[in-house]
Design an enzyme around this catalytic site. Structure first.
Site, short mmCIF file in Angstrom:
data_model
loop_
_atom_site.label_atom_id
_atom_site.label_comp_id
_atom_site.label_asym_id
_atom_site.label_seq_id
_atom_site.Cartn_x
_atom_site.Cartn_y
_atom_site.Cartn_z
N HIS A 230 14.69 -6.08 2.50
CA HIS A 230 14.28 -7.20 3.34
C HIS A 230 15.50 -7.98 3.82
O HIS A 230 15.96 -8.90 3.12
CB HIS A 230 13.36 -8.14 2.56
CG HIS A 230 12.03 -7.55 2.22
ND1 HIS A 230 10.84 -8.23 2.40
CD2 HIS A 230 11.70 -6.35 1.70
CE1 HIS A 230 9.84 -7.46 2.00
NE2 HIS A 230 10.33 -6.33 1.56
N GLU B 183 15.73 -10.26 5.98
CA GLU B 183 15.46 -11.67 6.30
C GLU B 183 15.78 -12.56 5.11
O GLU B 183 16.01 -13.76 5.26
CB GLU B 183 14.02 -11.85 6.75
CG GLU B 183 12.99 -12.08 5.67
CD GLU B 183 12.76 -10.87 4.80
OE1 GLU B 183 12.41 -11.03 3.61
OE2 GLU B 183 12.91 -9.73 5.31
N CYS C 265 11.43 -1.77 4.95
CA CYS C 265 10.51 -1.57 3.84
C CYS C 265 9.41 -0.56 4.22
O CYS C 265 9.67 0.62 4.31
CB CYS C 265 9.93 -2.91 3.38
SG CYS C 265 9.25 -2.86 1.72
N GLY D 50 0.78 -1.22 0.00
CA GLY D 50 0.00 0.00 0.00
C GLY D 50 0.82 1.27 0.00
O GLY D 50 2.05 1.27 -0.04
N ASN E 210 11.05 -5.24 -2.31
CA ASN E 210 9.70 -5.25 -2.85
C ASN E 210 9.00 -3.98 -2.42
O ASN E 210 8.33 -3.94 -1.39
CB ASN E 210 8.93 -6.48 -2.36
CG ASN E 210 7.50 -6.50 -2.85
OD1 ASN E 210 7.12 -5.70 -3.71
ND2 ASN E 210 6.69 -7.40 -2.31
#
Length: 444
Positions: free
Chosen positions: A380, A382, A287, A261, A329
């Site tokens: 990210h 992770e 992010c 969003g 992303n």
């Protein structure tokens, strides 16, 4: 508006062993329709019907199961740039959330059957079972180049009976769909009830070193696991969490996750983070959490031309000069000054600097506060799927909590210790070549 049609990629005839082939319905004609009138014809993949959303491309050559289950892809039609998708199938271990979140899926050469010792079912079967409409046999390279040249845009995948409508009707359906700008999606993908991830369940011996409150804005399953592996107990809270919810846990640190969003809609989360920063509670965001920190500090955000999505995005840590290959992303970014420390527009939070930048287009990839214990990155760490170059960020947050807990005279920890300029000189933007493909002409 003119309609431009692209031909279907020619497929080589291959004999399939029907005894081992996936038990899915035969493919039917399908169409991908972009809001500017471009149409790509192919065959159905997964469920049949209609999928509407924002068309984006992801450049990862592996990790498609992690991609489609990443909540950050909610309401997006994902184009996989890697041509062959589905060859390793899917399994119950690699999903990054409770379901597939992509609104639709676009691939060139879908595997006819999976071949991997960990495979439990085919990707086609998984898409069909979860009602995800896809398309295969289209020229994903042409689609990607079109999106790079013209920006991400609304689109629709139509298959089965839905594909029988006229081109005018298909385009009208796309143009009637909601844009990503102004979309408030974090609450839609977040959990309803809090849960805890314990270090002892992920290989940690002994008592937890720290406890953190983590707000799920679209969190990937591997993120709290990375904390737990380091001895950190993670209390995962819904996107609607309040400061009272956080204080009730008496945590050593506070974390905000990735998510989908427009960050301009995250007023509640910005308010919560400002309260956390006022309390001098150590903060780490990734992010969406980076964009919320930017907004909490008083900076704006804007939509990128086509975003950063994939597991091969180069980023420089300006404190050390090291380059990381990262998993990303996001379609929005923070609008903050790149050169040197600056006082945050919300002056009570003191100085802040851009700690990481994209080496493709100079987009802000990280923020570090110098007078309060807070930092964030736009990617990210992770890395599920993806490289592990950025795993050190979890350790950096632990160090920040350690430093903050050791201070007893009322001062706060300083993440960077020194401004960026004194550690590593930033790039000379006047001399460096500029890649403007994804620059700020699209700023809101």
């Amino acid at each position: 508006m003119p309609i431009v049609e692209s031909k279907t990629v020619t497929e080589t005839e291959v004999t399939v062993n029907t005894a081992t082939a996936p038990k899915t319905a035969p493919s039917t004609p399908a169409a991908l329709v972009l809001e500017d009138g471009r149409i790509f014809r192919g065959r159905s993949y997964g469920a049949r019907g209609t999928a509407l959303g924002e068309a984006v491309f992801a450049t990862g050559m592996t990790g498609y199961q992690e991609t489609i289950t990443d909540p950050s892809y909610a309401r997006q039609l994902v184009v996989q740039t890697a041509p062959h998708i589905g060859n390793t199938g899917v399994n119950s271990e690699d999903a990054e959330s409770r379901r597939i979140w992509v609104a639709g899926y676009i691939v060139r050469d879908a595997a006819r059957r999976p071949s991997n010792w960990r495979s439990e079912r085919s990707l086609d079967e998984e898409l069909e079972e979860q009602g995800i409409v896809g398309i295969q046999g289209v020229d994903t390279r042409a689609i990607t180049r079109h999106l790079r040249e013209h920006k991400t845009m609304r689109a629709g995948i139509f298959s089965g009976e839905a594909a029988e409508a006229t081109e005018k009707e298909l385009l009208e359906a796309v143009l009637a769909s909601a844009p990503m700008e102004g979309a408030r999606l974090a609450e839609e993908v977040s959990i309803d009830e809090a849960y805890v991830v314990e270090p002892k369940d992920h290989g940690w011996d002994g008592e937890p070193r720290f406890s953190i409150a983590a707000v799920d804005l679209g969190i990937k399953a591997m993120t709290p696991v990375r904390f737990a592996e380091r001895g950190v107990r993670v209390h995962v809270l819904p996107a609607t969490a309040t400061m009272e919810d956080v204080k009730a846990l008496n945590p050593d640190g506070f974390f905000m996750s990735n998510g989908p969003g427009d960050p301009a809609t995250a007023d509640n989360q910005v308010k919560l983070l400002r309260s956390v920063l006022d309390e001098k509670l150590p903060y780490f965001g990734i992010c969406f959490g980076n964009q919320i920190l930017g907004r909490a500090l008083g900076f704006g955000t804007y939509k990128l031309k086509y975003g950063h999505r994939g597991i091969n995005q180069p980023v420089m840590d300006r404190r050390t000069g090291k380059v990381e290959i990262t998993s990303q992303n996001h379609g929005f970014a923070v609008d903050a000054p790149l050169d040197g420390p600056t006082t945050a527009p919300e002056e009570r939070f003191g100085r802040v600097e851009v700690s990481h930048i994209s080496l493709n287009d100079d987009v802000v990839e990280g923020l570090a506060c110098l007078d309060i214990p807070a930092f964030s990155v736009q990617y990210h760490p992770e890395a599920a799927a993806g490289p592990h170059d950025a795993a050190y960020l979890f350790d950096r947050f632990i160090e920040l909590m350690e430093d903050t807990n050791q201070i007893t005279d009322g001062r706060t920890a300083n993440l960077s210790k020194e401004p960026v300029d004194s550690v590593h000189n930033p790039i000379d933007r006047a001399a460096a070549p500029q890649n403007t493909d994804n620059k700020t002409e699209d700023k809101k």
